[in-house]
Motif scaffolding. Structure first.
Motif, PDB file in Angstrom:
ATOM      1  N   TYR A   1     -18.533  33.649 -14.985  1.00 27.99           N
ATOM      2  CA  TYR A   1     -18.199  32.940 -13.751  1.00 27.99           C
ATOM      3  C   TYR A   1     -18.335  31.423 -13.902  1.00 27.99           C
ATOM      4  O   TYR A   1     -17.471  30.671 -13.445  1.00 27.99           O
TER       5      TYR A   1
ATOM      6  N   TRP B   1     -15.409  30.102 -15.724  1.00 28.34           N
ATOM      7  CA  TRP B   1     -14.228  30.062 -14.848  1.00 28.34           C
ATOM      8  C   TRP B   1     -14.337  28.918 -13.856  1.00 28.34           C
ATOM      9  O   TRP B   1     -13.338  28.252 -13.556  1.00 28.34           O
TER      10      TRP B   1
ATOM     11  N   ASN C   1     -13.497  25.756 -15.654  1.00 30.65           N
ATOM     12  CA  ASN C   1     -12.038  25.701 -15.885  1.00 30.65           C
ATOM     13  C   ASN C   1     -11.309  25.263 -14.624  1.00 30.65           C
ATOM     14  O   ASN C   1     -10.413  24.404 -14.673  1.00 30.65           O
ATOM     15  N   SER C   2     -11.680  25.833 -13.485  1.00 28.38           N
ATOM     16  CA  SER C   2     -11.018  25.494 -12.225  1.00 28.38           C
ATOM     17  C   SER C   2     -11.293  24.045 -11.825  1.00 28.38           C
ATOM     18  O   SER C   2     -10.394  23.337 -11.360  1.00 28.38           O
TER      19      SER C   2
ATOM     20  N   ASN D   1      -9.780  35.695 -21.326  1.00 34.22           N
ATOM     21  CA  ASN D   1     -10.815  35.632 -20.300  1.00 34.22           C
ATOM     22  C   ASN D   1     -11.481  34.264 -20.262  1.00 34.22           C
ATOM     23  O   ASN D   1     -11.877  33.792 -19.197  1.00 34.22           O
TER      24      ASN D   1
ATOM     25  N   PHE E   1      -9.491  31.785 -18.042  1.00 34.28           N
ATOM     26  CA  PHE E   1      -9.226  32.136 -16.650  1.00 34.28           C
ATOM     27  C   PHE E   1      -9.756  31.077 -15.688  1.00 34.28           C
ATOM     28  O   PHE E   1     -10.776  30.438 -15.927  1.00 34.28           O
ATOM     29  N   THR E   2      -9.033  30.928 -14.577  1.00 29.12           N
ATOM     30  CA  THR E   2      -9.540  30.139 -13.458  1.00 29.12           C
ATOM     31  C   THR E   2     -10.346  31.072 -12.547  1.00 29.12           C
ATOM     32  O   THR E   2     -10.421  32.279 -12.777  1.00 29.12           O
TER      33      THR E   2
ATOM     34  N   GLY F   1     -10.152  35.044 -12.600  1.00 28.28           N
ATOM     35  CA  GLY F   1     -11.373  35.664 -13.090  1.00 28.28           C
ATOM     36  C   GLY F   1     -12.012  36.601 -12.073  1.00 28.28           C
ATOM     37  O   GLY F   1     -12.444  37.697 -12.419  1.00 28.28           O
TER      38      GLY F   1
END
Length: 280
Positions: A69, A72, A75-76, A223, A226-227, A231
């Motif tokens: 998490y 992710w 990344n976001s 994986n 992933f955003t 995710g």
């Protein structure tokens, strides 16, 4: 019916409508928030006010050995921040050009931007996928950022152009008489006065990648790339819907940066949004 009674009835109806709208908006938010503290995992056992609230779902999300998490989330945030910065820069130059200059194709360009706003993202999914494949942008954050920035330009250009049209051109002429060039006028005069609309464009550009699922799902494969939207969906899908409360906890944390950014920009938000829609 007296004038006083009529005024009271209108006021009562207005408050009822406002309360109804607030309930419609707040109910799902409170339900998701309550679900994130429920001890169970399934949707059927969730309650808005849990009997035995727990933080185990949040603890699971922050456990690096069991969940990606935080990766992710990073990344976001990276995608959203870069999209916001690039969108503000490109939209500012584009809107300033359309607002201050008269050139061949100006009207057609604005009309093209208007038409592009009418085309939803999912209508261009095949074209986006083919283009990303040929450019080697599959499973790449940079490719995702480019598509997000491109999607922000048409709408935001119209919004910012409308605001820049309200700034008197006499300021440009006065600065030009003092020897200022076009770039200096743009940076030192126009942009400081355009802070409200810049805040609006920045907020929209930041929120868009966080709320997008379709394009990110099409372009991202691994994986680790992933955003949050992809995710969290992957987390629930793999568990056959048995991790809904964990999904709710992740969704609650997504709203934190958006709320902080909105609070930082709120003094500019209303004036920028309304002024940007006054002229075309």
């Amino acid at each position: 019916m007296s004038k006083k009674q009529g005024k009271l009835i209108r006021l009562t109806v207005s408050y009822l409508i406002i309360l109804t709208m607030c309930a419609i908006v707040l109910y799902p938010l409170l339900w998701v928030l309550g679900s994130s503290f429920n001890p169970g995992d399934s949707l059927s056992g969730s309650r808005m006010i849990p009997e035995n609230p727990t933080l185990k779902h949040y603890a699971f999300l922050f456990d690096l050995e069991r969940s990606n998490y935080l990766l992710w989330y990073w990344n976001s945030m990276k995608i959203s921040l870069l999209t916001m910065v690039l969108s503000v820069i490109l939209v500012s130059f584009t809107a300033y050009s359309f607002s201050r200059y008269r050139f061949v194709g100006r009207k057609n360009g604005l009309m093209t931007f208007l038409i592009l706003q009418m085309i939803p993202n999912f209508a261009a999914l095949i074209a986006i996928f083919v283009l990303a494949t040929r450019l080697g942008l599959i499973d790449s954050h940079y490719g995702l950022i480019l598509f997000y920035v491109g999607g922000q330009i048409p709408m935001s250009t119209w919004l910012m152009k409308g605001y820049l049209d309200t700034i008197p051109k006499d300021l440009d002429e006065s600065a030009r008489m003092d020897g200022a060039g076009h770039f200096r006028i743009f940076i030192q005069i126009i942009m400081p006065l355009a802070k409200p609309i810049i805040s609006v464009v920045a907020l929209f550009a930041f929120i868009a990648p966080l709320g997008d699922f379709i394009i990110a799902r099409i372009l991202l494969r691994s994986n680790e790339q992933f955003t949050l939207a992809v995710g969290l969906y992957d987390l629930v899908a793999k568990q056959f819907g048995n991790s809904f409360t964990t999904f709710a906890a992740g969704a609650v944390l997504v709203s934190v940066p958006i709320a902080l950014l909105f609070l930082a920009f709120q003094k500019y938000f209303v004036s920028g949004l309304t002024a940007g829609g006054t002229k075309g």
